[in-house]
Each structure stands twice: as structure tokens, then as C-alpha cells.
Design a protein around this motif. Structure first.
Motif, PDB file in Angstrom:
ATOM      1  N   LEU A  77       0.815  -1.214   0.000  1.00  0.00           N
ATOM      2  CA  LEU A  77       0.000   0.000   0.000  1.00  0.00           C
ATOM      3  C   LEU A  77       0.851   1.269   0.000  1.00  0.00           C
ATOM      4  CD1 LEU A  77      -2.783   1.281   0.122  1.00  0.00           C
ATOM      5  CD2 LEU A  77      -2.704   1.113   2.611  1.00  0.00           C
ATOM      6  N   VAL A  78       1.916   1.271   0.799  1.00  0.00           N
ATOM      7  CA  VAL A  78       2.762   2.473   0.876  1.00  0.00           C
ATOM      8  C   VAL A  78       3.455   2.729  -0.457  1.00  0.00           C
ATOM      9  CG1 VAL A  78       4.722   3.523   2.055  1.00  0.00           C
ATOM     10  CG2 VAL A  78       3.097   2.145   3.348  1.00  0.00           C
ATOM     11  N   GLU A  79       3.991   1.663  -1.072  1.00  0.00           N
ATOM     12  CA  GLU A  79       4.637   1.819  -2.377  1.00  0.00           C
ATOM     13  C   GLU A  79       3.647   2.321  -3.421  1.00  0.00           C
ATOM     14  OE1 GLU A  79       8.140  -1.599  -2.210  1.00  0.00           O
ATOM     15  OE2 GLU A  79       6.110  -2.137  -2.862  1.00  0.00           O
ATOM     16  N   PHE A  80       2.430   1.799  -3.360  1.00  0.00           N
ATOM     17  CA  PHE A  80       1.430   2.240  -4.336  1.00  0.00           C
ATOM     18  C   PHE A  80       1.128   3.731  -4.186  1.00  0.00           C
ATOM     19  CE2 PHE A  80      -3.052   3.239  -5.068  1.00  0.00           C
ATOM     20  CZ  PHE A  80      -3.120   3.023  -6.442  1.00  0.00           C
ATOM     21  N   ILE A  81       0.955   4.198  -2.933  1.00  0.00           N
ATOM     22  CA  ILE A  81       0.655   5.617  -2.708  1.00  0.00           C
ATOM     23  C   ILE A  81       1.812   6.492  -3.210  1.00  0.00           C
ATOM     24  CG2 ILE A  81       0.304   7.358  -0.930  1.00  0.00           C
ATOM     25  CD1 ILE A  81      -2.151   5.717  -1.458  1.00  0.00           C
ATOM     26  N   MET A  82       3.047   6.073  -2.926  1.00  0.00           N
ATOM     27  CA  MET A  82       4.201   6.860  -3.381  1.00  0.00           C
ATOM     28  C   MET A  82       4.298   6.877  -4.906  1.00  0.00           C
ATOM     29  SD  MET A  82       7.129   5.863  -0.588  1.00  0.00           S
ATOM     30  CE  MET A  82       7.017   6.442   1.104  1.00  0.00           C
ATOM     31  N   ASN A  83       4.088   5.708  -5.543  1.00  0.00           N
ATOM     32  CA  ASN A  83       4.122   5.651  -7.001  1.00  0.00           C
ATOM     33  C   ASN A  83       2.997   6.475  -7.616  1.00  0.00           C
ATOM     34  OD1 ASN A  83       6.340   3.947  -6.954  1.00  0.00           O
ATOM     35  ND2 ASN A  83       5.096   2.087  -7.010  1.00  0.00           N
ATOM     36  N   PHE A  84       1.852   6.463  -6.951  1.00  0.00           N
ATOM     37  CA  PHE A  84       0.725   7.266  -7.420  1.00  0.00           C
ATOM     38  C   PHE A  84       1.054   8.759  -7.349  1.00  0.00           C
ATOM     39  CE2 PHE A  84      -3.383   9.400  -6.811  1.00  0.00           C
ATOM     40  CZ  PHE A  84      -4.076   8.916  -7.912  1.00  0.00           C
ATOM     41  N   ASP A  85       1.726   9.170  -6.275  1.00  0.00           N
ATOM     42  CA  ASP A  85       2.156  10.574  -6.166  1.00  0.00           C
ATOM     43  C   ASP A  85       3.140  10.931  -7.268  1.00  0.00           C
ATOM     44  OD1 ASP A  85       0.571  11.086  -4.006  1.00  0.00           O
ATOM     45  OD2 ASP A  85       2.111  10.661  -2.515  1.00  0.00           O
ATOM     46  N   HIS A  86       4.036   9.990  -7.606  1.00  0.00           N
ATOM     47  CA  HIS A  86       4.976  10.249  -8.707  1.00  0.00           C
ATOM     48  C   HIS A  86       4.233  10.424 -10.028  1.00  0.00           C
ATOM     49  CE1 HIS A  86       8.297   8.037  -6.234  1.00  0.00           C
ATOM     50  NE2 HIS A  86       8.133   9.294  -5.859  1.00  0.00           N
ATOM     51  N   ALA A  87       3.197   9.622 -10.238  1.00  0.00           N
ATOM     52  CA  ALA A  87       2.411   9.751 -11.466  1.00  0.00           C
ATOM     53  C   ALA A  87       1.719  11.106 -11.539  1.00  0.00           C
ATOM     54  CB  ALA A  87       1.383   8.619 -11.549  1.00  0.00           C
ATOM     55  N   LEU A  88       1.144  11.544 -10.411  1.00  0.00           N
ATOM     56  CA  LEU A  88       0.507  12.859 -10.384  1.00  0.00           C
ATOM     57  C   LEU A  88       1.522  13.961 -10.611  1.00  0.00           C
ATOM     58  CD1 LEU A  88      -2.013  12.578  -7.399  1.00  0.00           C
ATOM     59  CD2 LEU A  88      -2.464  12.393  -9.838  1.00  0.00           C
ATOM     60  N   ALA A  89       2.719  13.800 -10.046  1.00  0.00           N
ATOM     61  CA  ALA A  89       3.764  14.816 -10.246  1.00  0.00           C
ATOM     62  C   ALA A  89       4.145  14.906 -11.725  1.00  0.00           C
ATOM     63  CB  ALA A  89       4.982  14.471  -9.400  1.00  0.00           C
ATOM     64  N   ALA A  90       4.197  13.762 -12.412  1.00  0.00           N
ATOM     65  CA  ALA A  90       4.514  13.770 -13.843  1.00  0.00           C
ATOM     66  C   ALA A  90       3.430  14.487 -14.631  1.00  0.00           C
ATOM     67  CB  ALA A  90       4.681  12.335 -14.343  1.00  0.00           C
ATOM     68  N   GLN A  91       2.164  14.240 -14.291  1.00  0.00           N
ATOM     69  CA  GLN A  91       1.075  14.923 -14.986  1.00  0.00           C
ATOM     70  C   GLN A  91       1.098  16.430 -14.723  1.00  0.00           C
ATOM     71  OE1 GLN A  91      -2.569  12.939 -13.833  1.00  0.00           O
ATOM     72  NE2 GLN A  91      -2.471  11.588 -15.612  1.00  0.00           N
ATOM     73  N   ARG A  92       1.366  16.805 -13.472  1.00  0.00           N
ATOM     74  CA  ARG A  92       1.399  18.235 -13.153  1.00  0.00           C
ATOM     75  C   ARG A  92       2.573  18.932 -13.825  1.00  0.00           C
ATOM     76  NH1 ARG A  92       0.188  17.328  -6.690  1.00  0.00           N
ATOM     77  NH2 ARG A  92      -1.978  16.640  -6.940  1.00  0.00           N
ATOM     78  N   ASN A  93       3.689  18.214 -13.959  1.00  0.00           N
ATOM     79  CA  ASN A  93       4.833  18.795 -14.650  1.00  0.00           C
ATOM     80  C   ASN A  93       4.499  19.040 -16.124  1.00  0.00           C
ATOM     81  OD1 ASN A  93       7.797  19.435 -14.859  1.00  0.00           O
ATOM     82  ND2 ASN A  93       7.719  17.710 -16.276  1.00  0.00           N
ATOM     83  N   SER A  94       3.830  18.074 -16.751  1.00  0.00           N
ATOM     84  CA  SER A  94       3.420  18.258 -18.148  1.00  0.00           C
ATOM     85  C   SER A  94       2.422  19.408 -18.273  1.00  0.00           C
ATOM     86  CB  SER A  94       2.788  16.968 -18.682  1.00  0.00           C
ATOM     87  OG  SER A  94       3.712  15.901 -18.653  1.00  0.00           O
TER      88      SER A  94
END
Length: 428
Positions: free
Chosen positions: A138-155
């Protein structure tokens, strides 16, 4: 999500249809058109399989966004009669359920023409799969999900910067087009620009009726089809029978021609859909947009430093855009600078690494972990370990036809068999 969605798109699952009808009572339910049209070649009688005109006529009738429900029904029944398909069970069933999937019945629904298939959901699935793993806890998933959101926000931030600094090329001298360029994002401006060009070069006024309340214009487009644009003087509002604004949130070429004839220089604010504007940000996620002179923003030196770095980076990228060699040198210089700065940053300790987890759970890590991640279902989805998804006969045939033919040494024929399975394969 806090509220039920306005529309939901699924496949033709009957159980899901019943659940949505009972639970999401105010949600518009729609079937995925791609899944339905994919079955067309399987449901057409064998005598019509080679008839390309039939497929073209059905596609033109089904996918059209300008047909009213009555026009669709007349067109559909005409096709069924011409090709003797009135008694084919699948076509009868799909016509009975036409309000679930045909665009003609979604003409008055906002964004109804943009959401017709489940491709939006599938593209999101594909995007997030690049950041997640099937056996993450669960913790890894939440962190990976945050990375995905960060990539979208950067774009998104990069696109926002491009929209604010780049002036798109214009196709006319109309002030309306320049005004649209200041409001719409680059992608949507190109879409609106095509409507403006069509209004100037491919549309003409075929009639005009006026009274004290209404001004009704008949506009003929490049396909010689007539549309009615109604201007209500008391409300200063425009509407067109093509209903493009209601479906997609942008004005059609017919209304732009009326704007031109009435010598309008700016597009009224009521006809800018918030979804397509440059300043439209996801307030729920990123917070409301704030100006650079906001005291709260100025008091955050960390955010100011980040904004300054972003401005410097994108300004140089714009200057170096035409020379790939300089861009390569620029990237090497940034990489070297980053490595030199990393030597000044101390290596985080084990306690520092565990701090994000503690902050997330508001608790210390237990000595014994009693709850483990659930077992992954081995036969579900493309991320399964066994890769045991059942392949349909149609997929097998498509894959087989893509392979090159080879000559059988036993029978001498060219095909997809060899001497070992010559008789069995030819028998099939």
C-alpha cells in the motif's frame, strides 16, 4: 468523488446496467461505441461480409453527430431494408437499445460527443501502469501514485508556460480570431481556428429574418446543408441547430459567420467553456490560481525559488529550440551541475527514509507486520504473472494472417502450415 458523475461509459454488461440504473439514478449511462462497432463484422451475414459499402453506410449513420434521432432512425431503417437485415437479431437488438449508444441521442448532453468510448479510462490505466507494479504494497502504491501525479502536473505546467509565451499563427485578419488566441489553450485554439476558417471560406448566409425579439439566420455550409442560427436580442444569446456548443463547449462556424456579419470584435464571455481556457486549473488538486503579487506566495521562498528555476529553464529552452547541438550541451551542463550539487547533500539516514512512511501513517513502524498484501489473481489483467488471458478466435486469426506465408515441402503450397501438420491444418 463527492458526487455522482454526469455520465458513465461501460461495455454492454447487463448487470452493470441494472446497478447503474438503481444506484446512480441521475447519471447518464452510455455504452462504448468501439466495443459495439468491433462486433459489426462478426454479426453481418456471410453474404454481406465483402460489401464495403454496407460497412461505410452503417458507420456514417452511427457515428454522425449532426443527425437528429428521427433522421438516424430513417437512415438506419433504410440501410436495413436495402441490405435485407431487418430480421437479423443483432441489428434488431441494437436498434431497440439505440438510446444507449448512438450519438444522435446524446446531442443535447454536454460533452456527449467527446465521451463515446472507454478509451479515456484505458489510456489512464496505461499511464499509471508505467509507475506501478502488480505486487506493490500500500505504501509503495501511494508513493508511485504521487509520482504519477507529479509527472502529470509537470506536463501541465509546461503546457501552461507554452500557452502563456507562444503566440500561435493566425489564418485571418479577424479580431475575433486574435481574441480567441488569448483565451483558449493552444490545442483548443487550433480547433476553434478551423471553425473560424470554415466560417470565412466555406459558409454563406442563405436567408435572414428579423423582428423585435429574434434574428434568425440560415447558414449553408460546405456540404450544402442548411443550419439555423438564432440570435435573441433581449438576452444577447446565440444558438445553432447543429448544437456543437452544447456538445463540445466551442462555437461552430455558423455562429462565427453571424459574429462576422454583426461586426463583433470579441467573443462573449458566456461562450467560453472553462474546460478549454488557459487559466483553467484543477483547483481541487492544485488550489486556486494566485497572482505573483500574492503576499502568501511571496512569503514562501521555496516556491519562489522553484518558479525562478522553471522560468530560467523554459526561457533557455525556447532560445535553443532550433539547435539540437546546443540543447545537448545544455542538458550535459545541467547534469554536471546537478551532480556537483549532489555532493553537498548528505546521504539520508535510515530514519530519514522511514520518515515519509511515519508521516503518512502517523505511527511508528510495527515490529511484526501482521497484515500482508493480498495475493495477485493470476488470471486477471495484462499485469498477471501467468499471462493466461483467453484469446478469441478472431485475435488468433488476425495474428496468423500477419505472419508471412511459407511453402510446405509436403504439398508444395504456400500457407501457414508445414510438412508435420500438413493434412491436419489443411483439413481445418
Amino acid at each position: 468523488m463527492g458526487q455522482a458523475p454526469k455520465m458513465i461509459v461501460t461495455d454492454q454488461d447487463r448487470g452493470m446496467r441494472a446497478a447503474i440504473r438503481d444506484v446512480l439514478v441521475d447519471t447518464k449511462h452510455r455504452w462504448c461505441m468501439w466495443h459495439i462497432m468491433l462486433k459489426l463484422t462478426d454479426k453481418i451475414p456471410r453474404r454481406c461480409l465483402e460489401n464495403e459499402e454496407l460497412k461505410k453506410e452503417i458507420s456514417a449513420c452511427v457515428w454522425s453527430e449532426v443527425l437528429e434521432p428521427e433522421e438516424f432512425e430513417d437512415s438506419w431503417m433504410g440501410i436495413m431494408e436495402r441490405y435485407e437485415l431487418l430480421h437479423v437479431e443483432w441489428f434488431v437488438t441494437m436498434f431497440d437499445d439505440r438510446e444507449m449508444w448512438v450519438p444522435a441521442y446524446f446531442r443535447d448532453f454536454p460533452m456527449g460527443s467527446l465521451i463515446r468510448t472507454t478509451s479515456v479510462s484505458e489510456s489512464e490505466n496505461s499511464f499509471y501502469k508505467t509507475f506501478t507494479r502488480p505486487r506493490s504494497n500500500l505504501v509503495e502504491f501511494i508513493m508511485n501514485f504521487d509520482h504519477a501525479l507529479a509527472a502529470q502536473r509537470n506536463s501541465s505546467s509546461k503546457l501552461d508556460y507554452m500557452d502563456s509565451t507562444i503566440i500561435p499563427p493566425f489564418s485571418s485578419q479577424l479580431v475575433l480570431e486574435k481574441h480567441a488566441a488569448t483565451k483558449y489553450t493552444d490545442h483548443m485554439f487550433k480547433r476553434v481556428q478551423r471553425e473560424i476558417v470554415d466560417a470565412l471560406h466555406h459558409c454563406s448566409t442563405d436567408g435572414l429574418l428579423k423582428d423585435d425579439v429574434l434574428e434568425i439566420s440560415t447558414i449553408k455550409d460546405k456540404y450544402s446543408k442548411s443550419w439555423v442560427v438564432t440570435y435573441t436580442t433581449s438576452e444577447d444569446s446565440y444558438s445553432c441547430s447543429c448544437k456543437l456548443f452544447g456538445r463540445e463547449g466551442i462555437l461552430c462556424s455558423h455562429i462565427f459567420l453571424v459574429f462576422k456579419n454583426r461586426f463583433l470584435k470579441v467573443i462573449p464571455d458566456k461562450y467560453f467553456h472553462v474546460r478549454w481556457l488557459k487559466t483553467a486549473l484543477a483547483d481541487v488538486i492544485r488550489g486556486p490560481a494566485r497572482c505573483l503579487t500574492d503576499p502568501e506566495l511571496l512569503s514562501d521562498p521555496n516556491q519562489l525559488s522553484k518558479n525562478k528555476v522553471a522560468d530560467i529553464f523554459f526561457s533557455y529552452m525556447k532560445k535553443f529550440d532550433a539547435d539540437s547541438a546546443i540543447i545537448d550541451l545544455f542538458s550535459v551542463g545541467i547534469d554536471e551541475l546537478g551532480k556537483s550539487l549532489m555532493t553537498r547533500i548528505h546521504e539520508p539516514s535510515l530514519a530519514d527514509k522511514d520518515k515519509p512512511v511515519k508521516d503518512f501513517y502517523f505511527a511508528e513502524k510495527p515490529a511484526v507486520v501482521r497484515v500482508q498484501p493480498p495475493s495477485v489473481v493470476s488470471t486477471k489483467g495484462s499485469k498477471s504473472d501467468s499471462k493466461s488471458r483467453l484469446v478469441s478466435a478472431k485475435e488468433k486469426a488476425i495474428k496468423l494472417n500477419s505472419k508471412p506465408l511459407r511453402q510446405c515441402k509436403k504439398c508444395g503450397e504456400f500457407g501457414h502450415h508445414d510438412s508435420r501438420n500438413c493434412g491436419r491444418q489443411k483439413g481445418k
